[in-house]
Scaffold this motif. Structure first.
Motif, PDB file in Angstrom:
ATOM      1  N   GLU A  49      -7.694  78.055 110.999  1.00 49.52           N
ATOM      2  CA  GLU A  49      -8.379  77.700 109.753  1.00 49.52           C
ATOM      3  C   GLU A  49      -8.865  76.264 109.741  1.00 49.52           C
ATOM      4  OE1 GLU A  49      -5.758  78.604 106.513  1.00 49.52           O
ATOM      5  OE2 GLU A  49      -5.834  80.757 106.905  1.00 49.52           O
ATOM      6  N   ILE A  50      -8.145  75.367 110.416  1.00 49.09           N
ATOM      7  CA  ILE A  50      -8.560  73.958 110.377  1.00 49.09           C
ATOM      8  C   ILE A  50      -9.198  73.501 111.690  1.00 49.09           C
ATOM      9  CG2 ILE A  50      -6.936  73.327 108.560  1.00 49.09           C
ATOM     10  CD1 ILE A  50      -5.176  72.031 110.703  1.00 49.09           C
ATOM     11  N   GLY A  51      -9.517  74.455 112.565  1.00 45.94           N
ATOM     12  CA  GLY A  51     -10.276  74.133 113.755  1.00 45.94           C
ATOM     13  C   GLY A  51      -9.485  73.604 114.939  1.00 45.94           C
ATOM     14  N   MET A  52      -8.196  73.829 114.950  1.00 47.34           N
ATOM     15  CA  MET A  52      -7.387  73.431 116.108  1.00 47.34           C
ATOM     16  C   MET A  52      -7.341  74.620 117.064  1.00 47.34           C
ATOM     17  SD  MET A  52      -4.267  71.244 114.495  1.00 47.34           S
ATOM     18  CE  MET A  52      -4.551  69.644 113.772  1.00 47.34           C
ATOM     19  N   TRP A  53      -8.456  74.797 117.803  1.00 49.44           N
ATOM     20  CA  TRP A  53      -8.649  76.001 118.612  1.00 49.44           C
ATOM     21  C   TRP A  53      -7.628  76.113 119.738  1.00 49.44           C
ATOM     22  CZ3 TRP A  53     -11.269  77.761 114.997  1.00 49.44           C
ATOM     23  CH2 TRP A  53     -12.342  77.094 114.433  1.00 49.44           C
ATOM     24  N   LYS A  54      -7.314  75.005 120.392  1.00 51.59           N
ATOM     25  CA  LYS A  54      -6.377  75.069 121.509  1.00 51.59           C
ATOM     26  C   LYS A  54      -4.990  75.478 121.008  1.00 51.59           C
ATOM     27  CE  LYS A  54      -6.490  72.298 125.119  1.00 51.59           C
ATOM     28  NZ  LYS A  54      -6.376  71.104 125.984  1.00 51.59           N
ATOM     29  N   LEU A  55      -4.556  74.897 119.899  1.00 54.89           N
ATOM     30  CA  LEU A  55      -3.259  75.261 119.327  1.00 54.89           C
ATOM     31  C   LEU A  55      -3.256  76.725 118.906  1.00 54.89           C
ATOM     32  CD1 LEU A  55      -0.417  74.491 118.472  1.00 54.89           C
ATOM     33  CD2 LEU A  55      -1.382  73.602 116.329  1.00 54.89           C
ATOM     34  N   HIS A  56      -4.351  77.185 118.350  1.00 55.68           N
ATOM     35  CA  HIS A  56      -4.480  78.588 117.955  1.00 55.68           C
ATOM     36  C   HIS A  56      -4.308  79.506 119.169  1.00 55.68           C
ATOM     37  CE1 HIS A  56      -6.095  82.260 116.203  1.00 55.68           C
ATOM     38  NE2 HIS A  56      -6.990  82.291 117.170  1.00 55.68           N
ATOM     39  N   ARG A  57      -4.991  79.163 120.282  1.00 53.53           N
ATOM     40  CA  ARG A  57      -4.903  79.988 121.492  1.00 53.53           C
ATOM     41  C   ARG A  57      -3.486  80.003 122.064  1.00 53.53           C
ATOM     42  NH1 ARG A  57      -9.395  77.231 123.335  1.00 53.53           N
ATOM     43  NH2 ARG A  57      -8.152  76.388 125.029  1.00 53.53           N
ATOM     44  N   VAL A  58      -2.836  78.850 122.085  1.00 53.80           N
ATOM     45  CA  VAL A  58      -1.482  78.793 122.635  1.00 53.80           C
ATOM     46  C   VAL A  58      -0.518  79.576 121.739  1.00 53.80           C
ATOM     47  CG1 VAL A  58       0.425  77.279 123.307  1.00 53.80           C
ATOM     48  CG2 VAL A  58      -1.918  76.615 123.817  1.00 53.80           C
ATOM     49  N   ALA A  59      -0.693  79.505 120.425  1.00 55.82           N
ATOM     50  CA  ALA A  59       0.153  80.285 119.520  1.00 55.82           C
ATOM     51  C   ALA A  59      -0.030  81.780 119.776  1.00 55.82           C
ATOM     52  CB  ALA A  59      -0.172  79.946 118.061  1.00 55.82           C
ATOM     53  N   GLU A  60      -1.267  82.208 120.028  1.00 54.34           N
ATOM     54  CA  GLU A  60      -1.504  83.610 120.376  1.00 54.34           C
ATOM     55  C   GLU A  60      -0.798  83.980 121.677  1.00 54.34           C
ATOM     56  OE1 GLU A  60      -5.782  83.951 120.447  1.00 54.34           O
ATOM     57  OE2 GLU A  60      -5.786  84.849 118.445  1.00 54.34           O
ATOM     58  N   ASP A  61      -0.792  83.052 122.636  1.00 54.14           N
ATOM     59  CA  ASP A  61      -0.099  83.306 123.908  1.00 54.14           C
ATOM     60  C   ASP A  61       1.402  83.462 123.697  1.00 54.14           C
ATOM     61  OD1 ASP A  61      -2.530  83.130 125.228  1.00 54.14           O
ATOM     62  OD2 ASP A  61      -2.206  81.060 125.915  1.00 54.14           O
ATOM     63  N   VAL A  62       1.979  82.605 122.854  1.00 56.68           N
ATOM     64  CA  VAL A  62       3.418  82.708 122.557  1.00 56.68           C
ATOM     65  C   VAL A  62       3.704  84.063 121.919  1.00 56.68           C
ATOM     66  CG1 VAL A  62       5.346  81.771 121.217  1.00 56.68           C
ATOM     67  CG2 VAL A  62       3.739  80.211 122.325  1.00 56.68           C
ATOM     68  N   ALA A  63       2.892  84.441 120.945  1.00 57.50           N
ATOM     69  CA  ALA A  63       3.085  85.728 120.269  1.00 57.50           C
ATOM     70  C   ALA A  63       3.002  86.892 121.262  1.00 57.50           C
ATOM     71  CB  ALA A  63       2.058  85.895 119.153  1.00 57.50           C
ATOM     72  N   GLN A  64       2.051  86.823 122.181  1.00 51.64           N
ATOM     73  CA  GLN A  64       1.908  87.891 123.174  1.00 51.64           C
ATOM     74  C   GLN A  64       3.124  87.955 124.087  1.00 51.64           C
ATOM     75  OE1 GLN A  64      -0.716  90.222 123.322  1.00 51.64           O
ATOM     76  NE2 GLN A  64       0.897  91.170 124.532  1.00 51.64           N
ATOM     77  N   CYS A  65       3.650  86.805 124.486  1.00 51.49           N
ATOM     78  CA  CYS A  65       4.839  86.784 125.347  1.00 51.49           C
ATOM     79  C   CYS A  65       6.050  87.362 124.622  1.00 51.49           C
ATOM     80  CB  CYS A  65       5.125  85.361 125.813  1.00 51.49           C
ATOM     81  SG  CYS A  65       3.888  84.708 126.953  1.00 51.49           S
ATOM     82  N   ILE A  66       6.161  87.075 123.317  1.00 50.09           N
ATOM     83  CA  ILE A  66       7.255  87.650 122.531  1.00 50.09           C
ATOM     84  C   ILE A  66       7.109  89.168 122.509  1.00 50.09           C
ATOM     85  CG2 ILE A  66       8.260  87.856 120.213  1.00 50.09           C
ATOM     86  CD1 ILE A  66       7.411  84.881 119.776  1.00 50.09           C
ATOM     87  N   GLN A  67       5.890  89.641 122.243  1.00 50.64           N
ATOM     88  CA  GLN A  67       5.649  91.079 122.178  1.00 50.64           C
ATOM     89  C   GLN A  67       5.871  91.751 123.529  1.00 50.64           C
ATOM     90  OE1 GLN A  67       1.689  90.876 120.560  1.00 50.64           O
ATOM     91  NE2 GLN A  67       2.431  91.011 118.451  1.00 50.64           N
ATOM     92  N   ASP A  68       5.605  91.029 124.606  1.00 51.16           N
ATOM     93  CA  ASP A  68       5.822  91.574 125.947  1.00 51.16           C
ATOM     94  C   ASP A  68       7.296  91.573 126.341  1.00 51.16           C
ATOM     95  OD1 ASP A  68       3.094  91.892 126.163  1.00 51.16           O
ATOM     96  OD2 ASP A  68       2.797  90.142 127.469  1.00 51.16           O
ATOM     97  N   GLY A  69       8.113  90.823 125.607  1.00 54.56           N
ATOM     98  CA  GLY A  69       9.533  90.748 125.922  1.00 54.56           C
ATOM     99  C   GLY A  69       9.845  89.902 127.153  1.00 54.56           C
ATOM    100  N   ASP A  70       8.974  88.964 127.469  1.00 55.91           N
ATOM    101  CA  ASP A  70       9.141  88.109 128.643  1.00 55.91           C
ATOM    102  C   ASP A  70       9.758  86.785 128.208  1.00 55.91           C
ATOM    103  OD1 ASP A  70       8.899  86.492 130.888  1.00 55.91           O
ATOM    104  OD2 ASP A  70       6.905  87.239 131.408  1.00 55.91           O
ATOM    105  N   GLY A  71      11.076  86.691 128.319  1.00 54.65           N
ATOM    106  CA  GLY A  71      11.809  85.516 127.847  1.00 54.65           C
ATOM    107  C   GLY A  71      11.419  84.223 128.526  1.00 54.65           C
ATOM    108  N   VAL A  72      11.183  84.269 129.835  1.00 53.15           N
ATOM    109  CA  VAL A  72      10.790  83.063 130.564  1.00 53.15           C
ATOM    110  C   VAL A  72       9.422  82.588 130.088  1.00 53.15           C
ATOM    111  CG1 VAL A  72      10.243  82.117 132.847  1.00 53.15           C
ATOM    112  CG2 VAL A  72      12.202  83.638 132.571  1.00 53.15           C
ATOM    113  N   ALA A  73       8.498  83.522 129.938  1.00 51.30           N
ATOM    114  CA  ALA A  73       7.157  83.167 129.467  1.00 51.30           C
ATOM    115  C   ALA A  73       7.200  82.657 128.026  1.00 51.30           C
ATOM    116  CB  ALA A  73       6.218  84.362 129.585  1.00 51.30           C
ATOM    117  N   VAL A  74       8.071  83.230 127.192  1.00 48.32           N
ATOM    118  CA  VAL A  74       8.207  82.746 125.814  1.00 48.32           C
ATOM    119  C   VAL A  74       8.625  81.282 125.831  1.00 48.32           C
ATOM    120  CG1 VAL A  74       9.551  82.924 123.677  1.00 48.32           C
ATOM    121  CG2 VAL A  74       8.692  84.992 124.772  1.00 48.32           C
TER     122      VAL A  74
END
Length: 100
Positions: A49-74
């Motif tokens: 919402e405030i244009g921090m695109w890189k932070l947005h992308r990394v947050a999506e990556d964290v969420a995906q790693c959680i959903q994948d169940g990959d503890g090391v990647a999380v």
């Protein structure tokens, strides 16, 4: 939105980002991945919402790693999210110091 309302919105968003960065880390330490997922997704929405695109992308990556169940990647992407988030927040704070 005028300049005063815009500044207030950015300040609130920054506070939420800082809070959620710390909360995500605490939830990870506690092993509460369900709440960590929703916290990380909220952080990503705010960053978007405030244009921090890189932070947005990394947050999506964290969420995906959680959903994948990959503890090391999380753990790795969470550390990256903390670094990117801190740099982003400091950059905005530095800009605010210049305008005062």
């Amino acid at each position: 939105m005028g300049p005063v309302a815009g500044e207030d919105a950015v300040c609130r968003a920054m506070e939420e980002l800082a809070y959620n960065l710390g909360r995500a880390d605490r939830l990870h330490v506690a092993g509460d991945l369900e709440n960590m997922l929703s916290c990380t997704q909220a952080l990503g929405r705010i960053a978007d919402e405030i244009g921090m695109w890189k932070l947005h992308r990394v947050a999506e990556d964290v969420a995906q790693c959680i959903q994948d169940g990959d503890g090391v990647a999380v753990a790795a992407t969470l550390a990256r999210m903390a670094r990117v988030g801190e740099r982003s927040l400091y950059a905005v704070w530095d800009l605010q110091d210049l305008s005062v």
